[in-house]
Design a protein around this motif. Structure first.
Motif, short mmCIF file in Angstrom:
data_model
loop_
_atom_site.label_atom_id
_atom_site.label_comp_id
_atom_site.label_asym_id
_atom_site.label_seq_id
_atom_site.Cartn_x
_atom_site.Cartn_y
_atom_site.Cartn_z
N UNK A 356 0.84 -1.20 0.00
CA UNK A 356 0.00 0.00 0.00
C UNK A 356 0.87 1.26 0.00
N UNK A 357 1.95 1.22 0.78
CA UNK A 357 2.90 2.34 0.81
C UNK A 357 3.55 2.51 -0.56
N UNK A 358 3.92 1.38 -1.19
CA UNK A 358 4.56 1.45 -2.50
C UNK A 358 3.60 2.03 -3.55
N UNK A 359 2.36 1.57 -3.53
CA UNK A 359 1.38 2.06 -4.52
C UNK A 359 1.20 3.58 -4.39
N UNK A 360 1.14 4.06 -3.15
CA UNK A 360 0.98 5.51 -2.97
C UNK A 360 2.21 6.25 -3.47
N UNK A 361 3.40 5.74 -3.15
CA UNK A 361 4.63 6.40 -3.59
C UNK A 361 4.72 6.47 -5.11
N UNK A 362 4.34 5.37 -5.76
CA UNK A 362 4.37 5.34 -7.23
C UNK A 362 3.33 6.31 -7.80
N UNK A 363 2.18 6.38 -7.16
CA UNK A 363 1.14 7.30 -7.64
C UNK A 363 1.57 8.76 -7.53
N UNK A 364 2.53 9.02 -6.63
CA UNK A 364 3.05 10.38 -6.46
C UNK A 364 4.31 10.62 -7.28
#
Length: 395
Positions: A356-364
């Motif tokens: 979940x942390x990775x997905x958010x970082x990639x989305x940013x």
């Protein structure tokens, strides 16, 4: 490959000097001396890969080992226990710091010499291999007055070079910078460096507690190894200090869960963590023998699976005398730069889901290590196979 006997050189001193000079001239990062039945196997780590060099005969091997141990201030009579030591040598008008480590094996003592050279360990930040966007993000980290910045990756991925180069860049007469390291790999003018000494119980945690009473502006902890050090470093980042450190994790998001696993309180982590940089080193194509090539079907399929266009041309080194016929010469870093924003702080506070942390970082806008590496392959700096070998991870 011919074996080096005692009669081949005037003295063991010259043999040792010649070995180190050869390693430096070939840009080796490490020298491995490995005892075997037939003598001493010699290997040099060049561009991250071990390559055989001329071995030493059984008669010469113990003399070479003893000479190096004497130079490094080790106990030459102790062959049953591991030892560590350091020495400095002048090689072609260059001061080279050498870190030695011994390990007893069934055939005798194995030695590894880590060669630390100023131009390889302290570099301008813009030459560390950051892409334009990653460089901008990393410089944003450094503009913070306080907080914790982590550099993660396996051993030998260039974390120390990144941290030393960063400290050198931010160093100024108006700042009190203190480091605690194990060991101090290179001495930087104007910075107060402390070496861990477990024999007298000068641990990372104990040294860090004392450092915080020394009125520091910036603190560098060589490595966060345990929960006590992690908590002190995190609290230091909350009390007006800029803290740099390293962790052994595969990528940037896992640094968060690693610190939580060490027992760092969530509220401390969310309040102190500025950002995380994960990195690896990939070999660069030799520019002397560069030529276009078509990747293997599996490599191309992998590239297209990640959204790459199939009409891109790739380059590789054919192999020549300048690159020892490997096709590669030199290395560069690939990065994953993860800022911690308000949304991520909420995720850290309420979840331990790394994905979940990775997905958010990639989305940013965070590029993964693999994506950053593939961009280098598209630019012709390295090969797809090299990137996949270094950066591909099954999550």
């Amino acid at each position: 490959m011919s074996r080096l006997d005692f009669s081949d050189t005037a003295s063991v001193v010259e043999m040792v000097n010649s070995l180190i000079e050869t390693a430096v001239s070939r840009d080796a990062s490490d020298i491995h001396l490995e005892p075997r039945e037939y003598g001493l196997r010699v290997r040099l780590r060049i561009d991250g890969v071990l390559r055989d060099s001329a071995p030493y005969s059984p008669e010469v091997a113990p003399l070479v080992i003893s000479r190096l141990k004497i130079l490094a201030g080790m106990d030459i009579a102790e062959r049953r226990l591991p030892q560590d030591g350091n020495l400095q040598m002048e090689v072609n008008q260059e001061r080279v710091n050498i870190r030695l480590s011994t390990l007893p094996t069934i055939y005798g003592e194995k030695l590894v010499l880590r060669l630390l050279r100023h131009d390889k360990i302290v570099m301008p930040l813009e030459s560390l291999g950051f892409s334009k966007e990653n460089y901008r993000r990393y410089m944003d980290f450094l503009n913070n007055a306080y907080g914790m910045i982590l550099v993660t990756g396996p051993t030998g991925c260039g974390k120390t070079t990144t941290l030393y180069s960063t400290l050198h860049a931010v160093n100024s007469p108006g700042k009190n910078i203190i480091t605690v390291e194990d060991p101090v790999e290179y001495r930087i003018e104007g910075i107060n460096q402390v070496q861990v000494n477990n024999k007298i119980k000068l641990t990372f945690a104990r040294a860090l507690r004392t450092i915080l009473r020394q009125d520091p502006n910036i603190v560098m902890v060589g490595e966060i190894r345990d929960g006590e050090t992690a908590e002190i470093a995190t609290r230091a980042a909350l009390t007006g200090h800029l803290v740099f450190s390293t962790l052994h994790t595969n990528d940037a998001p896992r640094a968060v869960t690693r610190l939580l696993d060490m027992g760092v309180e969530r509220f401390l982590l969310t309040s102190s963590l500025v950002g995380v940089v994960a990195q690896r080193l990939v070999r660069l194509n030799c520019t002397n023998c560069l030529e276009p090539y078509s990747p293997e079907e599996e490599e191309l399929a992998f590239y297209e699976k990640l959204g790459g266009s199939g009409d891109v041309s790739f380059n590789r080194g054919r192999g020549c005398e300048k690159c020892d016929y490997t096709g590669f010469r030199g290395r560069t870093a690939i990065h994953e730069v993860m800022p911690v924003d308000e949304t991520m702080r909420r995720l850290i506070m309420h979840s331990e889901d790394t994905e979940e942390i990775r997905r958010h970082a990639v989305s940013q806008g965070m590029q993964t290590l693999l994506q950053d590496g593939i961009n280098r392959a598209v630019q012709g700096l390295t090969t797809l196979a090299e990137v996949i070998q270094v950066a591909y991870t099954v999550f």
